[in-house]
Design a protein around this motif. Structure first.
Motif, PDB file in Angstrom:
ATOM      1  N   MET A   1      -3.001  15.213  -2.900  1.00  0.00           N
ATOM      2  CA  MET A   1      -2.543  13.917  -2.169  1.00  0.00           C
ATOM      3  C   MET A   1      -3.013  14.486  -0.096  1.00  0.00           C
ATOM      4  O   MET A   1      -4.035  14.833  -0.417  1.00  0.00           O
ATOM      5  N   ASN A   2      -3.100  12.221  -0.228  1.00  0.00           N
ATOM      6  CA  ASN A   2      -3.579  12.484   1.678  1.00  0.00           C
ATOM      7  C   ASN A   2      -3.412  13.763   2.874  1.00  0.00           C
ATOM      8  O   ASN A   2      -2.251  13.439   2.518  1.00  0.00           O
ATOM      9  N   ARG A   3      -4.053  14.249   3.179  1.00  0.00           N
ATOM     10  CA  ARG A   3      -3.446  15.079   3.947  1.00  0.00           C
ATOM     11  C   ARG A   3      -4.372  15.077   5.632  1.00  0.00           C
ATOM     12  O   ARG A   3      -5.775  14.045   5.803  1.00  0.00           O
TER      13      ARG A   3
ATOM     14  N   ILE B   1      -0.031   5.767  12.601  1.00  0.00           N
ATOM     15  CA  ILE B   1       1.239   6.407  11.735  1.00  0.00           C
ATOM     16  C   ILE B   1       2.010   6.805  12.358  1.00  0.00           C
ATOM     17  O   ILE B   1       2.087   7.639  13.334  1.00  0.00           O
TER      18      ILE B   1
ATOM     19  N   PRO C   1       7.903   2.461   7.080  1.00  0.00           N
ATOM     20  CA  PRO C   1       6.550   2.179   7.981  1.00  0.00           C
ATOM     21  C   PRO C   1       7.098   1.502   8.553  1.00  0.00           C
ATOM     22  O   PRO C   1       7.954   0.046   8.416  1.00  0.00           O
TER      23      PRO C   1
ATOM     24  N   TYR D   1      -0.260  22.185   1.549  1.00  0.00           N
ATOM     25  CA  TYR D   1      -0.045  20.777   1.055  1.00  0.00           C
ATOM     26  C   TYR D   1      -0.379  21.012  -0.153  1.00  0.00           C
ATOM     27  O   TYR D   1      -1.664  21.768  -0.486  1.00  0.00           O
TER      28      TYR D   1
ATOM     29  N   GLY E   1       0.754  16.058   5.832  1.00  0.00           N
ATOM     30  CA  GLY E   1       0.349  15.244   4.949  1.00  0.00           C
ATOM     31  C   GLY E   1       1.409  14.012   4.481  1.00  0.00           C
ATOM     32  O   GLY E   1       2.299  13.428   5.430  1.00  0.00           O
ATOM     33  N   GLU E   2       1.230  13.521   3.631  1.00  0.00           N
ATOM     34  CA  GLU E   2       1.609  12.035   2.834  1.00  0.00           C
ATOM     35  C   GLU E   2       3.271  12.164   3.460  1.00  0.00           C
ATOM     36  O   GLU E   2       3.962  11.076   4.024  1.00  0.00           O
ATOM     37  N   CYS E   3       3.591  13.464   2.811  1.00  0.00           N
ATOM     38  CA  CYS E   3       5.051  13.205   2.102  1.00  0.00           C
ATOM     39  C   CYS E   3       5.982  13.634   4.121  1.00  0.00           C
ATOM     40  O   CYS E   3       7.935  13.368   4.297  1.00  0.00           O
ATOM     41  N   ASP E   4       4.857  13.763   5.081  1.00  0.00           N
ATOM     42  CA  ASP E   4       5.654  13.766   5.849  1.00  0.00           C
ATOM     43  C   ASP E   4       5.454  12.597   7.615  1.00  0.00           C
ATOM     44  O   ASP E   4       5.840  12.655   8.423  1.00  0.00           O
ATOM     45  N   LEU E   5       5.195  11.510   6.767  1.00  0.00           N
ATOM     46  CA  LEU E   5       5.040  10.651   7.381  1.00  0.00           C
ATOM     47  C   LEU E   5       7.093   9.463   6.729  1.00  0.00           C
ATOM     48  O   LEU E   5       7.281   9.821   6.295  1.00  0.00           O
TER      49      LEU E   5
END
Length: 298
Positions: A243-245, A290, A265, A239, A257-261
Motif C-alpha cells: 500500500m502507499n506509505r 492530505i 477526502p 504498514y 499509510g493510506e489507511c490513516d487518511l
C-alpha cells in the motif's frame, strides 16, 4: 468523621455500632513510627425543605445540618464549632480539619443532596471539599491537605438504590438482621463499615512520607520521559508494503499509510486567492494537501 443522614434514629443506630467497636484504626505501613489513630464519629442529621419558584416548581434546598447527642433526647446543635480549631499532632507534622470527612447515607443518596451538603460544608468550614466517587478507596493526587472528603454510600449490586436495599433489610427477621449487621453487608452495619473505611482514607500522612512519595512519583515521571526519548519510534506502527506509505523526507521513517487518511477526502477548493488570478480558472493551484484521520499515537 461526621455520619450524616435524614433520620436521627438511623444515624444514632450506626454511631452506636461504631461506638461499640474500637475507635482505633491502623496506621499506614510506610510511616516511620507507627501512630495510634483514634476516630470520633459525630452523628449528624440533614434537614431539607422546598419552596415554589415563579414557575410553580418545587425547589429543594438544604435547611441545616445539625449534630445530635447519643441520648436521642436533646435537640440538634450546629456543627460550625467543630471547625473552630484544626486537629494536629504535638510536633506539627500533620494537621486536619475539625471534621475530616462526611459519610452520607441513612436516607440520603441523590447526587443533588450530596452536592448541597458539600457546598454547605465548604461555606461553614472555609475549606475545600472533595466528593469521592471511586470505589477503590484511593484519593486523587491533587487532593491537598485540609480538604474535607465527602462520600455517599452506594447500594449493593443486587439493588438499584439504597431505598430498595433498606426495604430489603426491614423485611429480614431479627436473627437475620443481627447476622447481616455483624457481617456489615447491609443495613446499619454496612453504613458503619462505610464510615470506618472513609476514616481510613482521610488519615493524614506525615510530611516525611508525603515528601518521599512525591520524590518517588517524580522519579517515575522522569523514567517515563527518558524511555520516550530513548525510543521515540516505539509508537509508530508497521504498514503493508503493497500500500502507499508516507515517510519523512530526511530520515525515511514511515509515518502513516493510506489507511490513516480521513474517510471522506477534503474538498479541493481553489487555493489561489489573488483577484487577478481568480479571473482565469486555469490559474488555480492544484491542492496537494492530505488530511489524517484522528488516532495516530505520535
Amino acid at each position: 468523621v461526621a455520619v450524616v443522614g435524614l433520620q436521627r434514629a438511623r444515624v444514632l443506630k450506626v454511631c452506636s455500632i461504631l461506638a461499640a467497636s474500637s475507635d482505633t484504626i491502623a496506621d499506614f505501613p510506610e510511616e516511620p513510627v507507627s501512630r495510634q489513630i483514634h476516630v470520633e464519629y459525630i452523628p449528624c442529621v440533614a434537614t431539607f425543605d422546598s419552596y415554589q419558584n415563579e414557575g410553580s416548581e418545587d425547589v429543594r434546598y438544604l435547611a441545616k445540618v445539625e449534630h445530635h447527642l447519643f441520648d436521642g433526647v436533646h435537640g440538634g446543635t450546629r456543627i460550625t464549632g467543630f471547625f473552630d480549631e484544626a486537629i494536629g499532632d504535638k510536633e506539627g507534622d500533620v494537621c486536619t480539619t475539625g471534621i475530616a470527612a462526611f459519610a452520607i447515607g441513612c436516607g440520603i443518596e441523590s447526587d443533588e443532596d450530596v452536592n448541597m451538603i458539600s457546598s454547605f460544608v465548604e461555606m461553614i468550614s472555609g475549606h475545600k471539599s472533595y466528593i469521592h466517587n471511586d470505589t477503590r478507596w484511593e484519593v486523587d493526587q491533587n487532593v491537598v491537605e485540609g480538604t474535607i472528603i465527602i462520600d455517599c454510600i452506594k447500594p449493593n449490586e443486587d439493588f438499584i438504590s439504597m431505598k430498595e436495599e433498606t426495604a430489603a433489610y426491614r423485611d429480614l427477621s431479627p436473627s437475620e438482621k443481627e447476622c447481616v449487621t455483624e457481617n456489615q453487608t447491609i443495613g446499619p452495619g454496612k453504613m458503619a463499615k462505610f464510615a470506618t473505611d472513609l476514616a481510613r482514607m482521610c488519615v493524614p500522612r506525615t510530611k516525611k512520607v508525603n515528601a518521599e512519595e512525591e520524590d518517588h512519583h517524580q522519579e517515575g515521571k522522569e523514567d517515563e520521559l527518558k524511555n520516550e526519548i530513548q525510543d521515540p519510534l516505539s509508537k509508530l506502527k508497521t504498514y503493508d508494503v503493497n500500500m502507499n506509505r508516507f515517510a519523512c523526507k530526511m530520515c525515511r521513517t514511515i509515518l502513516f499509510g493510506e489507511c490513516d487518511l480521513e474517510d471522506i477526502p477534503h474538498s479541493k477548493g481553489q487555493h489561489s486567492f489573488s483577484s487577478r488570478k481568480m479571473k482565469s480558472a486555469g490559474n488555480a493551484k492544484v491542492c496537494q494537501s492530505i488530511f489524517l484521520a484522528p488516532g495516530l499515537e505520535w
